[in-house]
Design a protein around this motif. Structure first.
Motif, PDB file in Angstrom:
ATOM      1  N   LEU A   1      38.081  26.633  93.406  1.00  0.00           N
ATOM      2  CA  LEU A   1      38.000  27.256  92.092  1.00  0.00           C
ATOM      3  C   LEU A   1      36.667  26.957  91.408  1.00  0.00           C
ATOM      4  N   ALA A   2      36.153  25.746  91.611  1.00  0.00           N
ATOM      5  CA  ALA A   2      34.886  25.362  90.990  1.00  0.00           C
ATOM      6  C   ALA A   2      33.714  26.195  91.501  1.00  0.00           C
ATOM      7  N   ASP A   3      33.858  26.761  92.713  1.00  0.00           N
ATOM      8  CA  ASP A   3      32.772  27.544  93.315  1.00  0.00           C
ATOM      9  C   ASP A   3      33.004  29.049  93.220  1.00  0.00           C
ATOM     10  N   LEU A   4      34.054  29.441  92.500  1.00  0.00           N
ATOM     11  CA  LEU A   4      34.459  30.848  92.521  1.00  0.00           C
ATOM     12  C   LEU A   4      33.366  31.789  92.045  1.00  0.00           C
ATOM     13  N   LYS A   5      32.785  31.514  90.898  1.00  0.00           N
ATOM     14  CA  LYS A   5      31.781  32.442  90.360  1.00  0.00           C
ATOM     15  C   LYS A   5      30.537  32.510  91.235  1.00  0.00           C
ATOM     16  N   ALA A   6      30.135  31.378  91.772  1.00  0.00           N
ATOM     17  CA  ALA A   6      28.907  31.349  92.579  1.00  0.00           C
ATOM     18  C   ALA A   6      29.096  32.019  93.928  1.00  0.00           C
ATOM     19  N   GLU A   7      30.322  31.946  94.474  1.00  0.00           N
ATOM     20  CA  GLU A   7      30.558  32.461  95.823  1.00  0.00           C
ATOM     21  C   GLU A   7      31.500  33.652  95.850  1.00  0.00           C
ATOM     22  N   ALA A   8      31.636  34.339  94.729  1.00  0.00           N
ATOM     23  CA  ALA A   8      32.622  35.416  94.622  1.00  0.00           C
ATOM     24  C   ALA A   8      32.295  36.591  95.550  1.00  0.00           C
ATOM     25  N   HIS A   9      33.300  37.026  96.298  1.00  0.00           N
ATOM     26  CA  HIS A   9      33.255  38.275  97.056  1.00  0.00           C
ATOM     27  C   HIS A   9      33.100  39.420  96.046  1.00  0.00           C
ATOM     28  N   PRO A  10      32.512  40.553  96.428  1.00  0.00           N
ATOM     29  CA  PRO A  10      32.350  41.659  95.469  1.00  0.00           C
ATOM     30  C   PRO A  10      33.651  42.075  94.781  1.00  0.00           C
ATOM     31  N   TYR A  11      34.774  42.085  95.515  1.00  0.00           N
ATOM     32  CA  TYR A  11      36.046  42.441  94.890  1.00  0.00           C
ATOM     33  C   TYR A  11      36.490  41.354  93.913  1.00  0.00           C
ATOM     34  N   THR A  12      36.300  40.086  94.295  1.00  0.00           N
ATOM     35  CA  THR A  12      36.633  38.987  93.401  1.00  0.00           C
ATOM     36  C   THR A  12      35.794  39.072  92.132  1.00  0.00           C
ATOM     37  N   ARG A  13      34.519  39.420  92.288  1.00  0.00           N
ATOM     38  CA  ARG A  13      33.639  39.567  91.125  1.00  0.00           C
ATOM     39  C   ARG A  13      34.132  40.695  90.221  1.00  0.00           C
ATOM     40  N   ALA A  14      34.637  41.764  90.839  1.00  0.00           N
ATOM     41  CA  ALA A  14      35.173  42.872  90.054  1.00  0.00           C
ATOM     42  C   ALA A  14      36.412  42.429  89.274  1.00  0.00           C
ATOM     43  N   LEU A  15      37.253  41.598  89.873  1.00  0.00           N
ATOM     44  CA  LEU A  15      38.410  41.061  89.156  1.00  0.00           C
ATOM     45  C   LEU A  15      37.975  40.217  87.965  1.00  0.00           C
ATOM     46  N   LEU A  16      36.956  39.391  88.176  1.00  0.00           N
ATOM     47  CA  LEU A  16      36.452  38.549  87.094  1.00  0.00           C
ATOM     48  C   LEU A  16      35.895  39.387  85.949  1.00  0.00           C
TER      49      LEU A  16
ATOM     50  N   ALA B   1      36.752  42.360  85.129  1.00  0.00           N
ATOM     51  CA  ALA B   1      37.785  43.170  84.481  1.00  0.00           C
ATOM     52  C   ALA B   1      38.596  42.383  83.449  1.00  0.00           C
ATOM     53  N   ARG B   2      38.432  41.066  83.434  1.00  0.00           N
ATOM     54  CA  ARG B   2      39.187  40.252  82.481  1.00  0.00           C
ATOM     55  C   ARG B   2      38.631  40.394  81.071  1.00  0.00           C
ATOM     56  N   PRO B   3      39.491  40.584  80.075  1.00  0.00           N
ATOM     57  CA  PRO B   3      39.008  40.617  78.689  1.00  0.00           C
ATOM     58  C   PRO B   3      38.590  39.225  78.232  1.00  0.00           C
ATOM     59  N   THR B   4      37.436  39.124  77.588  1.00  0.00           N
ATOM     60  CA  THR B   4      36.957  37.853  77.059  1.00  0.00           C
ATOM     61  C   THR B   4      36.417  38.076  75.658  1.00  0.00           C
ATOM     62  N   PHE B   5      36.246  36.982  74.919  1.00  0.00           N
ATOM     63  CA  PHE B   5      35.729  37.099  73.562  1.00  0.00           C
ATOM     64  C   PHE B   5      34.329  37.696  73.541  1.00  0.00           C
ATOM     65  N   GLY B   6      33.552  37.415  74.577  1.00  0.00           N
ATOM     66  CA  GLY B   6      32.194  37.931  74.627  1.00  0.00           C
ATOM     67  C   GLY B   6      32.128  39.439  74.807  1.00  0.00           C
ATOM     68  N   LYS B   7      33.261  40.061  75.200  1.00  0.00           N
ATOM     69  CA  LYS B   7      33.291  41.508  75.428  1.00  0.00           C
ATOM     70  C   LYS B   7      33.941  42.263  74.267  1.00  0.00           C
ATOM     71  N   ARG B   8      34.141  41.585  73.161  1.00  0.00           N
ATOM     72  CA  ARG B   8      34.799  42.226  72.038  1.00  0.00           C
ATOM     73  C   ARG B   8      34.036  43.478  71.601  1.00  0.00           C
TER      74      ARG B   8
ATOM     75  N   LEU C   1      36.188  47.664  78.736  1.00  0.00           N
ATOM     76  CA  LEU C   1      36.458  46.766  79.850  1.00  0.00           C
ATOM     77  C   LEU C   1      36.086  47.404  81.185  1.00  0.00           C
ATOM     78  N   SER C   2      35.661  46.572  82.110  1.00  0.00           N
ATOM     79  CA  SER C   2      35.364  47.048  83.457  1.00  0.00           C
ATOM     80  C   SER C   2      36.670  47.424  84.150  1.00  0.00           C
ATOM     81  N   THR C   3      36.603  48.387  85.034  1.00  0.00           N
ATOM     82  CA  THR C   3      37.771  48.787  85.819  1.00  0.00           C
ATOM     83  C   THR C   3      37.417  48.732  87.307  1.00  0.00           C
ATOM     84  N   ILE C   4      38.457  48.720  88.143  1.00  0.00           N
ATOM     85  CA  ILE C   4      38.270  48.690  89.585  1.00  0.00           C
ATOM     86  C   ILE C   4      38.699  50.041  90.149  1.00  0.00           C
ATOM     87  N   ALA C   5      37.853  50.659  90.933  1.00  0.00           N
ATOM     88  CA  ALA C   5      38.133  51.983  91.476  1.00  0.00           C
ATOM     89  C   ALA C   5      39.322  51.954  92.430  1.00  0.00           C
TER      90      ALA C   5
END
Length: 278
Positions: A235-250, A252-259, A263-267
């Motif tokens: 989990l600690a390495d998730l963002k650095a080593e994210a697969h393209p699909y995993t990155r798309a999941l990340l 797509a999550r709503p965050t305060f910074g995206k207010r 939101l991003s969507t996955i095709a």
């Protein structure tokens, strides 16, 4: 050291539809793994397949070993000695998991006496009280006499967790255990689960579509898409080593910074070069 769980080339099909494709997944004792992916990716099917709980029309191939021994899917009597006693399972919907005409005490004491033959009624009642205390329910002895409709959703989820612990399992699988809960209750249940898994030293698989939920209770994450396991990473390495699909999941999550932002969507169909044999 013998591994806790070893899944080898597990595939599941419902008629012409393949739900899982050649899943290989191994867990050592004490592993805390989050299994994530969008709806329909095969997460829950994988959990049910491990315990031989798929419907009769499911065609299942491959092998699952638990503590070095193949799980006897074809022998339901033998599997009942695994379910609950060696592997605990927490279902998605606590409201549908309990009979409305029996008290919570009846549910738990029956499960205890089934998992531990020879335990008397008085001992089972005392043990039930201890389990409700472990899942942080106030006045547990009184609450044993209440019916499921007298519990809130969050409390009933705690009771379901207690029921999954009756056999003192070595592995606990939780399938979307906080889906129907509000954010505050969700955090409380996840914190409680984290403490129980740590105290008991169990292996833990948390099935969820929410990476934020997984981050609360797991140390590793395995990502599924289209019935395939596409990535496993700390989990600690998730963002650095994210697969393209995993990155798309990340993303797509709503965050305060995206207010205020879209939101991003996955095709529906992802680029074929994201996967080895997609």
């Amino acid at each position: 050291m013998t591994g806790l769980l070893d899944i080898r080339r597990l595939s599941v099909a419902f008629g012409p539809t393949r739900a899982l494709s050649d899943i290989d997944l191994a867990l050592e004792p004490g592993t805390r793994l989050g299994l994530v992916g969008e709806s329909g990716s095969g997460k829950s099917t994988l959990g049910l397949a491990v315990l031989g709980l798929l419907p009769p029309d499911a065609a299942c191939t491959g092998e699952v070993r638990f503590q070095g021994e193949p799980l006897p899917w074809s022998d339901d009597r033998a599997m009942t000695r695994v379910r609950g006693r060696r592997i605990g399972f927490i279902y998605q919907d606590p409201m549908a998991a309990f009979s409305p005409v029996h008290t919570i005490g009846t549910h738990i004491t029956r499960a205890l006496r089934a998992a531990h033959p020879g335990v008397g009624r008085r001992e089972a009642l005392d043990w039930s009280v201890a389990l409700l205390e472990e899942v942080e329910i106030n006045k547990p002895r009184e609450r044993l006499d209440h019916y499921p409709n007298e519990y809130s959703g969050g409390m009933l989820q705690r009771v379901m967790i207690a029921a999954a612990l009756v056999g003192d399992p070595d592995l606990l699988i939780a399938d979307e255990p906080t889906t129907a809960l509000d954010v505050t209750t969700q955090a409380s249940v996840l914190g409680m689960l984290d403490r129980i898994v740590e105290a008991r030293g169990m292996g833990f698989i948390l099935i969820s579509h929410d990476l934020g939920v997984v981050a609360e209770a797991c140390r590793e994450v395995a990502v599924m898409y289209g019935g395939k396991l596409i990535q496993r990473v700390a989990l600690a390495d998730l963002k650095a080593e994210a697969h393209p699909y995993t990155r798309a999941l990340l993303e797509a999550r709503p965050t305060f910074g995206k207010r205020g932002q879209r939101l991003s969507t996955i095709a529906d169909f992802l680029p074929s070069d994201w996967f080895d044999d997609a």
